[in-house]
Design an enzyme around this catalytic site. Structure first.
Site, PDB file in Angstrom:
ATOM      1  N   PHE A   1       0.379   3.288  -5.307  1.00  0.00           N
ATOM      2  CA  PHE A   1      -0.057   4.481  -6.048  1.00  0.00           C
ATOM      3  C   PHE A   1       1.148   5.403  -6.216  1.00  0.00           C
ATOM      4  CE2 PHE A   1      -4.853   4.885  -4.663  1.00  0.00           C
ATOM      5  CZ  PHE A   1      -5.158   3.779  -5.445  1.00  0.00           C
TER       6      PHE A   1
ATOM      7  N   MET B   1       0.804  -1.236   0.000  1.00  0.00           N
ATOM      8  CA  MET B   1       0.000   0.000   0.000  1.00  0.00           C
ATOM      9  C   MET B   1       0.828   1.273   0.000  1.00  0.00           C
ATOM     10  SD  MET B   1      -2.997  -1.028   2.637  1.00  0.00           S
ATOM     11  CE  MET B   1      -2.042  -2.388   3.257  1.00  0.00           C
ATOM     12  N   PRO B   2       1.960   1.292  -0.633  1.00  0.00           N
ATOM     13  CA  PRO B   2       2.695   2.552  -0.659  1.00  0.00           C
ATOM     14  C   PRO B   2       1.973   3.610  -1.484  1.00  0.00           C
ATOM     15  CG  PRO B   2       4.101   0.700  -1.243  1.00  0.00           C
ATOM     16  CD  PRO B   2       2.705   0.203  -1.206  1.00  0.00           C
ATOM     17  N   TYR B   3       2.144   4.842  -1.064  1.00  0.00           N
ATOM     18  CA  TYR B   3       1.690   6.003  -1.857  1.00  0.00           C
ATOM     19  C   TYR B   3       2.925   6.861  -2.029  1.00  0.00           C
ATOM     20  CZ  TYR B   3      -0.022  10.698  -2.735  1.00  0.00           C
ATOM     21  OH  TYR B   3      -0.207  11.951  -3.265  1.00  0.00           O
TER      22      TYR B   3
END
Lengths: 78, 78, 78, 78, 78, 78
Positions: F48, F1-3
């Site tokens: 993302f 879930m990196p942004y």
């Protein structure tokens, strides 16, 4: 309605301090808010300031963690 | 693909609490994601929500640290 | 004092539209602000909402520009 | 002058670790900075990288807190 | 290494202007950088300032788009 | 879930170009996503990347607008 986000490394500005002081935070808040009033005539009550303190190992510059970058620069290494 | 960043002061919403609870965080995540679905038809699986909790002394409003701003406003001081 | 940043791709939600409408923006602002009131009892007047519209080619998912990612996923390609 | 903000959940990448290691942070800083140099010819000394570690309960996906989303997805639940 | 992000609505500060001027932007950059030097002794060359101009309909306050909020407040409406 | 948020000045990397190209944006998206996979084993589908292009007069370094800072540095002025 300005929103100002100030990101700084979590470091003290004097020996023995590991982070910026509450007084320094208050000075940043006052200064940033006043800047909006002075330059853009934005009332103080319409300005948010948020200060993020980032651990030094989480901040990179020159492709290196901040403290390593500083060490090399201080030692004159590119 | 919405990304929603919610920044709030690190405070509890009831006496004895110093920060928002896991249930409140889950409610913020569910509500913000549902809002994207309702208004823009964005599927829940394509929405990220990130909650930042900011120490009260790191949040400024009206040129003052948040709690000081509140004290003055509560005391009717401009 | 919540600050909410909503980042979405610059796309319309109906044929012929290239971006979200002012009504949709107002609905996002109202919904996000109401969420803070409902969950954390934050007054509407203390909440900022900022919507960023990002060109689709500036948004990546799955290692690809957003539209390419969607095309592949729609075609059942991993 | 690129500024790159990397937000990840505060989790380890191996059993027994509760967060990413300093080596992993240094690798993220080096890799992100090198990417700017390779793609846009931005010198390393003009690039800032800031890593934000977000508690898992503060990160939402699919309308759920991250870990709950993962549990459901692993169990094949929509 | 401070990074300062200033978000303001895309509006002029004088009749006939639809956005802040280059001189005003330069004044914000100079003022914010000087603040870091004055308060935290951060050299100017280690400070980034990024100004985001947000369309007024993309900025919400009091649950309303900014201009509508202002109209109601000016009219004395809660 | 990196942004991952990549902020760069709105400039081309070759004469005649006023901004980065779609190919360069795709390369930034691919590279940043791959970095998360390589370093933290984060699947591409959970990452993302958002690229913000900032007008040069909106970016400050050394207390000056970016282009003015570059001119002075190129002329050897502190």
């Amino acid at each position: 309605m300005p929103y100002i986000n100030i990101q700084v490394t979590r470091e003290g500005t004097a020996p023995g301090r590991s982070a910026i002081t509450e007084e320094e935070k208050a000075a940043l808040i006052a200064g940033a808010s006043q800047l909006m009033l002075d330059v853009l005539d934005k009332p103080l009550e319409s300005t948010f300031v948020v200060i993020d303190e980032v651990p030094t190992e989480n901040w990179g510059w020159g492709g290196l963690p901040a403290l390593e970058f500083r060490r090399r620069r201080a030692a004159g290494k590119p």
